[in-house]
Design a protein around this motif. Sequence first.
Motif, PDB file in Angstrom:
ATOM      1  N   ASP A 257       0.871  -1.125  -0.017  1.00 26.44           N
ATOM      2  CA  ASP A 257      -0.102   0.082  -0.023  1.00 26.44           C
ATOM      3  C   ASP A 257       0.856   1.288   0.006  1.00 26.44           C
ATOM      4  O   ASP A 257       0.779   2.034  -0.922  1.00 26.44           O
ATOM      5  N   GLN A 258       1.772   1.377   1.004  1.00 27.64           N
ATOM      6  CA  GLN A 258       2.565   2.557   0.917  1.00 27.64           C
ATOM      7  C   GLN A 258       3.510   2.914  -0.170  1.00 27.64           C
ATOM      8  O   GLN A 258       3.741   3.643  -0.612  1.00 27.64           O
TER       9      GLN A 258
ATOM     10  N   LYS B 244       1.508   4.117  -3.002  1.00 27.67           N
ATOM     11  CA  LYS B 244       1.310   5.292  -3.009  1.00 27.67           C
ATOM     12  C   LYS B 244       2.635   6.297  -3.015  1.00 27.67           C
ATOM     13  O   LYS B 244       2.485   7.608  -3.838  1.00 27.67           O
TER      14      LYS B 244
ATOM     15  N   GLY C 217      -5.348  -2.437   6.306  1.00 27.32           N
ATOM     16  CA  GLY C 217      -6.283  -1.375   5.572  1.00 27.32           C
ATOM     17  C   GLY C 217      -6.391  -0.114   6.159  1.00 27.32           C
ATOM     18  O   GLY C 217      -5.786   0.696   5.799  1.00 27.32           O
TER      19      GLY C 217
ATOM     20  N   GLY D 201      -3.099   1.065   6.845  1.00 25.57           N
ATOM     21  CA  GLY D 201      -2.528   1.774   5.678  1.00 25.57           C
ATOM     22  C   GLY D 201      -2.850   3.302   5.600  1.00 25.57           C
ATOM     23  O   GLY D 201      -2.267   4.240   5.045  1.00 25.57           O
ATOM     24  N   ASN D 202      -4.147   3.403   5.667  1.00 25.74           N
ATOM     25  CA  ASN D 202      -5.070   4.662   5.546  1.00 25.74           C
ATOM     26  C   ASN D 202      -4.646   5.668   6.520  1.00 25.74           C
ATOM     27  O   ASN D 202      -4.393   6.944   6.302  1.00 25.74           O
TER      28      ASN D 202
ATOM     29  N   ASP E 236      -5.496   8.051  -3.141  1.00 28.84           N
ATOM     30  CA  ASP E 236      -6.008   7.054  -3.865  1.00 28.84           C
ATOM     31  C   ASP E 236      -5.834   7.184  -5.252  1.00 28.84           C
ATOM     32  O   ASP E 236      -5.353   8.417  -5.788  1.00 28.84           O
TER      33      ASP E 236
ATOM     34  N   ASN F 112      -7.541   2.635  -2.993  1.00 29.05           N
ATOM     35  CA  ASN F 112      -6.094   2.120  -3.062  1.00 29.05           C
ATOM     36  C   ASN F 112      -5.986   0.789  -2.354  1.00 29.05           C
ATOM     37  O   ASN F 112      -7.135   0.099  -2.342  1.00 29.05           O
ATOM     38  N   ILE F 113      -4.697   0.181  -2.358  1.00 24.84           N
ATOM     39  CA  ILE F 113      -4.866  -1.374  -1.773  1.00 24.84           C
ATOM     40  C   ILE F 113      -5.276  -1.241  -0.466  1.00 24.84           C
ATOM     41  O   ILE F 113      -5.941  -2.419  -0.050  1.00 24.84           O
ATOM     42  N   ALA F 114      -5.107  -0.305   0.390  1.00 27.30           N
ATOM     43  CA  ALA F 114      -5.604  -0.118   1.962  1.00 27.30           C
ATOM     44  C   ALA F 114      -7.221  -0.457   1.716  1.00 27.30           C
ATOM     45  O   ALA F 114      -7.975  -1.291   2.374  1.00 27.30           O
TER      46      ALA F 114
END
Length: 164
Positions: free
Chosen positions: A22-23, A26, A106, A109-110, A122, A137-139
């Motif tokens: 996720d990170q 982004k 998730g 991550g957010n 996003d 996004n992945i999260a």
Amino acid sequence: MTLFSQTGWRFWWLILLLLIADQVTKQVVIHNMQLFDSISVVPFFNITYVRNYGAAFSFLSDAGGWQRWFFTLIAVGVSMVIAVWLGRLPRQQVKLSLALSLVLAGAIGNLVDRSIYGYVIDFLHVFYQDWHYPAFNIADSAICIGAALLIWDSFTNKAEAKHD
């Protein structure tokens, strides 16, 4: 080691993997795209860089700034509850452990985005003709899959218990 192998925490590696994915994705987006840039991937999917100041589907995104702290507190609280829950789940509850692990990954991550930037990054954009699903996004994907598994587990656990 018992905490990680004999409880719901046995999926710690998945939480870590999703957080990293996720990170990293982004960071790739914010370092290679300008806000609102869009890259067409296939006829129904783009990589589109947007910022979400609210919650799911940009809920409360224009609320004036207080929502950043509100959603941050909610994410911290939910993450703490899930972390404790995972530590108390027996190894045999695979679906529930997996579901909670996805939701936790998730949420964290957010939470990282909201804490650092004040918004969530996003970039996954699905659409068909004039219909556009809000970018995610992945999260967000991990949370949705985890929520679906939670629902499935709530129905199948009762059915499995009746057969025991």
